[in-house]
Write an enzyme that holds these catalytic residues in place. Structure first.
Site, PDB file in Angstrom:
ATOM      1  N   CYS A   1     -16.337   1.760   0.793  1.00  0.00           N
ATOM      2  CA  CYS A   1     -15.015   1.020   1.312  1.00  0.00           C
ATOM      3  C   CYS A   1     -14.587   1.170   2.500  1.00  0.00           C
ATOM      4  CB  CYS A   1     -13.793   1.432   0.099  1.00  0.00           C
ATOM      5  SG  CYS A   1     -13.542   3.222   0.231  1.00  0.00           S
TER       6      CYS A   1
ATOM      7  N   ARG B   1       0.983  -1.279   0.075  1.00  0.00           N
ATOM      8  CA  ARG B   1      -0.086  -0.130  -0.060  1.00  0.00           C
ATOM      9  C   ARG B   1       0.857   1.280   0.024  1.00  0.00           C
ATOM     10  NH1 ARG B   1      -5.168   1.531   3.653  1.00  0.00           N
ATOM     11  NH2 ARG B   1      -6.046   0.087   2.101  1.00  0.00           N
TER      12      ARG B   1
ATOM     13  N   ARG C   1     -13.683  -8.504   1.893  1.00  0.00           N
ATOM     14  CA  ARG C   1     -12.277  -8.268   1.593  1.00  0.00           C
ATOM     15  C   ARG C   1     -11.489  -9.425   1.910  1.00  0.00           C
ATOM     16  NH1 ARG C   1      -9.948  -3.270   1.998  1.00  0.00           N
ATOM     17  NH2 ARG C   1      -8.255  -4.313   1.013  1.00  0.00           N
TER      18      ARG C   1
ATOM     19  N   HIS D   1      -7.372   0.558  -6.313  1.00  0.00           N
ATOM     20  CA  HIS D   1      -7.716   0.041  -5.177  1.00  0.00           C
ATOM     21  C   HIS D   1      -8.091  -1.511  -5.807  1.00  0.00           C
ATOM     22  CE1 HIS D   1      -7.593  -1.197  -1.125  1.00  0.00           C
ATOM     23  NE2 HIS D   1      -8.366  -0.598  -0.623  1.00  0.00           N
TER      24      HIS D   1
ATOM     25  N   GLN E   1     -10.056  -3.836  -3.159  1.00  0.00           N
ATOM     26  CA  GLN E   1     -11.392  -3.350  -2.844  1.00  0.00           C
ATOM     27  C   GLN E   1     -12.378  -3.706  -3.814  1.00  0.00           C
ATOM     28  OE1 GLN E   1     -12.329  -1.814   0.433  1.00  0.00           O
ATOM     29  NE2 GLN E   1     -14.028  -2.435  -0.347  1.00  0.00           N
TER      30      GLN E   1
ATOM     31  N   ASP F   1     -17.118   7.210  -1.335  1.00  0.00           N
ATOM     32  CA  ASP F   1     -15.999   7.115  -0.724  1.00  0.00           C
ATOM     33  C   ASP F   1     -15.727   8.579   0.169  1.00  0.00           C
ATOM     34  OD1 ASP F   1     -13.262   6.479   0.199  1.00  0.00           O
ATOM     35  OD2 ASP F   1     -12.238   6.509  -1.782  1.00  0.00           O
TER      36      ASP F   1
HETATM   37  N1  NVA Z   1      -9.888   7.085  -1.277  1.00  0.00           N
HETATM   38  C1  NVA Z   1      -9.476   6.360   0.054  1.00  0.00           C
HETATM   39  C2  NVA Z   1      -9.604   4.936   0.087  1.00  0.00           C
HETATM   40  C3  NVA Z   1      -9.491   4.417   1.260  1.00  0.00           C
HETATM   41  C4  NVA Z   1      -9.808   2.907   1.521  1.00  0.00           C
HETATM   42  C5  NVA Z   1      -7.905   6.737   0.200  1.00  0.00           C
HETATM   43  O1  NVA Z   1      -7.221   6.492  -0.629  1.00  0.00           O
HETATM   44  O2  NVA Z   1      -7.865   7.092   1.332  1.00  0.00           O
HETATM   45  N1   CP Z   2     -11.138  -0.053   2.345  1.00  0.00           N
HETATM   46  C1   CP Z   2      -9.724  -0.293   2.949  1.00  0.00           C
HETATM   47  O1   CP Z   2      -8.779  -0.577   2.290  1.00  0.00           O
HETATM   48  O2   CP Z   2      -9.554   0.088   4.167  1.00  0.00           O
HETATM   49  P1   CP Z   2      -8.325   0.164   5.180  1.00  0.00           P
HETATM   50  O3   CP Z   2      -7.845   1.599   4.694  1.00  0.00           O
HETATM   51  O4   CP Z   2      -8.615   0.020   6.533  1.00  0.00           O
HETATM   52  O5   CP Z   2      -7.413  -0.941   4.743  1.00  0.00           O
END
Ligand code: NVA
Ligand code: CP
Length: 303
Positions: free
Chosen positions: A259, A102, A287, A129, A132, A219
């Site tokens: 998400c 990540r 997930r 993502h 997800q 989101d």
């Molecule tokens: N758009 C959000 C998704 C988190 C799962 C982010 O990138 O923080």
């Molecule tokens: N939706 C998602 O990826 O959650 P986290 O940021 O908690 O991993």
């Protein structure tokens, strides 16, 4: 399947196969069936951003499959002090059987795959993502019986979630509609691909996008890394809220997905969130099952 770098790399047949394995693993977990499909294998999990769902579901998923997982914060790795990704990739390939990462730049994920020799799984970048959205498609298929022909509407910022929903939704034959403010559209190349390969709409008009939707998705307005812009974004995105008034134009039996984490009274009202909490938390649970399917496909012995 060697890697999962982005959903656009997968065919409909590959996504269907992952969803079928995920359904089976979910059923088997609930019935106490043990697996050793990844016995003796270790997944490294590199995080440059926070996580609850991704971290815990990948770690539990590896244990469920008989393997193990290592949490690697980029703050503690040499990569956080500037060791090149091409060296990190070649070193970690000699210890691990797979990496979930990540991070911010999609290029870093692509470079790990390029220079390493083990499967790389994208656990979120600024661009996409994919894990997800595999769980999202699983949840929609479970509840609606099919994906093809269903209308999926995303309301909010056209970044990682929107991009992966476009890639996954169009590949699976869904109608995809995005509502976002001008200047916050999804990736231009992906939108062009979507328009050429399926039913796609991107509009500033929330109700136009949400009309007759089978699935409404939202989101956060400020993603990880955009914290400094949060106040400004609250103004820009104010009209892009999933609330009762906007839900009235979707199908009466429309699902709502998020998400997570969610910011109540920003991108979604507490009222709509709680009305659909069952779907949203099943989505979060999925997930685990969807990622186990990805791990088996990428790291299992029978690929
Ligand atoms: N758009 C959000 C998704 C988190 C799962 C982010 O990138 O923080
Ligand atoms: N939706 C998602 O990826 O959650 P986290 O940021 O908690 O991993």
């Amino acid at each position: 399947m060697k890697h999962l770098l982005k959903l656009a790399d997968l065919s409909a047949a590959e996504i269907n196969e992952i969803l079928n394995i995920a359904d089976q693993l979910k059923y088997e977990k609930k019935n106490g069936v043990e697996h050793h499909l990844l016995k003796g294998k270790t997944l490294g999990m590199i995080f440059s951003k926070s996580s609850t769902r991704t971290r815990v579901s990948f770690e539990v998923g590896m244990y469920d499959l008989g393997g193990s997982a290592l949490f690697l914060s980029s703050r503690d790795l040499q990569i956080g002090r500037g060791e090149p990704v091409e060296d990190t990739a070649r070193v970690l390939s000699r210890y691990l059987d797979g990496i979930m990462i990540r991070t911010f730049a999609q290029q870093e994920v692509e470079d790990l795959a390029k220079y390493g020799s083990i499967p790389i799984i994208n656990g979120l970048t600024d661009y996409c993502h994919p894990c997800q959205v595999l769980a999202d498609l699983m949840t929609i298929r479970e509840r609606k019986g099919a994906l093809a022909g269903k209308k999926l509407c995303f309301v909010g910022d056209g970044n990682n979630m929107a991009n992966s929903l476009i890639a996954g939704g169009i590949t699976m034959g869904m109608q995809v509609a995005i509502a976002c403010p001008a200047g916050h559209e999804p990736d231009a190349a992906l939108m062009q691909w979507a328009a050429e390969n399926g039913s796609f709409l991107c509009t500033e008009d929330v109700q136009e996008a949400m009309k007759d939707a089978d699935v409404v998705y939202t989101d956060v307005w400020a993603s990880m890394g955009q914290e400094a812009e949060a106040e400004e974004r609250r103004k820009v995105f104010a009209a892009y809220q999933v609330n009762a008034a906007n839900m009235a134009v979707a199908k009466p039996d429309a699902m709502v997905l998020h998400c997570l984490p969610a910011h109540r009274e920003e991108e979604i009202t507490a009222e709509v969130f709680e009305q659909h909490a069952d779907e949203i938390f099943e989505q979060a649970e999925n997930r685990l099952h969807a990622q186990k399917a990805v791990l088996v496909k990428c790291m299992g012995n029978a690929q």
